[in-house]
Design a protein around this motif. Sequence first.
Motif, mmCIF file in Angstrom:
data_model
loop_
_atom_site.group_PDB
_atom_site.id
_atom_site.type_symbol
_atom_site.label_atom_id
_atom_site.label_comp_id
_atom_site.label_asym_id
_atom_site.label_seq_id
_atom_site.Cartn_x
_atom_site.Cartn_y
_atom_site.Cartn_z
ATOM 1 N N TYR A 1 0.218 13.869 4.259
ATOM 2 C CA TYR A 1 -0.530 15.100 3.994
ATOM 3 C C TYR A 1 0.386 16.305 4.184
ATOM 4 O O TYR A 1 0.924 16.522 5.273
ATOM 5 N N MET A 2 0.568 17.078 3.119
ATOM 6 C CA MET A 2 1.380 18.292 3.177
ATOM 7 C C MET A 2 0.636 19.443 2.512
ATOM 8 O O MET A 2 1.188 20.189 1.704
ATOM 9 N N MET B 1 0.844 -1.204 0.000
ATOM 10 C CA MET B 1 0.000 0.000 0.000
ATOM 11 C C MET B 1 0.876 1.250 0.000
ATOM 12 O O MET B 1 1.880 1.319 0.716
ATOM 13 N N THR B 2 0.529 2.233 -0.842
ATOM 14 C CA THR B 2 1.309 3.457 -0.962
ATOM 15 C C THR B 2 1.228 4.267 0.328
ATOM 16 O O THR B 2 0.161 4.434 0.911
ATOM 17 N N LEU C 1 0.511 15.697 -9.617
ATOM 18 C CA LEU C 1 -0.149 14.411 -9.826
ATOM 19 C C LEU C 1 0.803 13.249 -9.577
ATOM 20 O O LEU C 1 0.424 12.239 -8.965
ATOM 21 N N MET C 2 2.045 13.388 -10.007
ATOM 22 C CA MET C 2 3.019 12.319 -9.799
ATOM 23 C C MET C 2 3.396 12.204 -8.323
ATOM 24 O O MET C 2 3.610 11.102 -7.802
ATOM 25 N N LEU C 3 3.441 13.337 -7.638
ATOM 26 C CA LEU C 3 3.725 13.321 -6.206
ATOM 27 C C LEU C 3 2.568 12.668 -5.445
ATOM 28 O O LEU C 3 2.779 11.906 -4.498
ATOM 29 N N ASP C 4 1.362 12.959 -5.885
ATOM 30 C CA ASP C 4 0.184 12.348 -5.277
ATOM 31 C C ASP C 4 0.207 10.828 -5.472
ATOM 32 O O ASP C 4 -0.188 10.062 -4.583
ATOM 33 N N HIS C 5 0.687 10.397 -6.637
ATOM 34 C CA HIS C 5 0.797 8.961 -6.902
ATOM 35 C C HIS C 5 1.766 8.300 -5.921
ATOM 36 O O HIS C 5 1.610 7.118 -5.583
ATOM 37 N N LYS C 6 2.736 9.087 -5.437
ATOM 38 C CA LYS C 6 3.677 8.599 -4.431
ATOM 39 C C LYS C 6 3.119 8.729 -3.020
ATOM 40 O O LYS C 6 3.795 8.397 -2.044
ATOM 41 N N GLY C 7 1.908 9.264 -2.908
ATOM 42 C CA GLY C 7 1.255 9.348 -1.614
ATOM 43 C C GLY C 7 1.418 10.667 -0.887
ATOM 44 O O GLY C 7 0.995 10.789 0.267
ATOM 45 N N VAL C 8 2.035 11.670 -1.540
ATOM 46 C CA VAL C 8 2.254 12.967 -0.896
ATOM 47 C C VAL C 8 1.259 13.980 -1.453
ATOM 48 O O VAL C 8 1.220 14.230 -2.664
#
Length: 389
Positions: free
Chosen positions: A6-7, A1-2, A311-318
Amino acid sequence: MTKRIYMDYAATTPVKKEVVDAMLPYFTETFGNASSPHGFGRDAKKVLISSRETIAKTLNAKTDEIYFTAGGTESDNWALKGVLKSVKPKGNHIITSAIEHHAILHAGEALEKEGYKLTVLPVDSDGLISLEDLKAAITDETALISIMFMNNEIGTMQPIKEIGEIAKAHNIYFHTDAVQAYGNVKIDVEEMHIDMLSMSSHKIYGPKGIGALYIRKGTLLANFIDGGAQEKKKRGGTENIPGIVGFAKAAEIAHENLEDHIERLTGLRDRLIDGLLSKIDYSRLNGHRTLRHPGNVNISFEFIEGEALLLMLDHKGVAGSSGSACTSGSLDPSHVLMGIGLTHEVAHGSLRLSLGDFTTEEDIDYAIEALIPIVQRLREMSPLYPGNN
């Protein structure tokens, strides 16, 4: 699970458990209308008064100078429109800055269409206004100066006390949008000569939909909502008692631990800034290096597009925020980033990471390590990046 980090605390904060616990009885037990004369109403009114006292103490204000609203946007609108409409025709001029929240800029533009005068001060590359520019903009018709305390995008903190002194010397009302500052820095409305100050609960781990406007006693301010006797007949509508209780509890917690909160967040902020700037080339910090929100990091990465980065950072969970307005359906970059002199291309490659009470050093290090390959990958696709030609 990624992993999920939350930032985006500048956008909103989670409601703390202590706040929820404080609110719960006012939904089902002490649920009366504070305007009702019976016991249920009196119980609600009692906590309304005590909540007002709590908020006032955090500002060194008087209890009856706190007016509850639906949030920061309403407070900002009330401050601008209320003052201008109460002092017209003697004073019809507002001074604000180019990097204010849209709640201020759009309210000012709406007043301008009604015939009021609006001066928008420029800022320097750090996002600071010039006090000399401010003094030069004042006319005999100036009724209000509205300069935000801390910027919501780049975190820069304005010289609020000095602005207040200038306003007081010229007998001009001074309002500050303190939505980002409240609960993150010490505020003393007396020492800083502030006449009106906007606050919002959901930025300090309280519920959404509740905020407040501090209004110094004697300030001429037209009613914002007619139709009830609430808030001294200035802002009609049944009080949101659970929300007010939650706001007051969140404010109490924030100010009990304010110094520790500032020290901890500043350390995390600087760790993130130093890590990103040292490990990713063609990057720059936006906003003043030290005169800034303790939890705000806004960095531009050249040769990339901010929405793809986000979007790519969100894919990493940030979870962060883009320096571009693309995600809201606009192709225009942030007016704040343009206001500090960034080009469209650099502004579009900006990222805001805002930290809070639940951010850890491990979160900071994870975000840095996640960003390095993301930025590199996006640059490899850019024809503008040096070495790709």
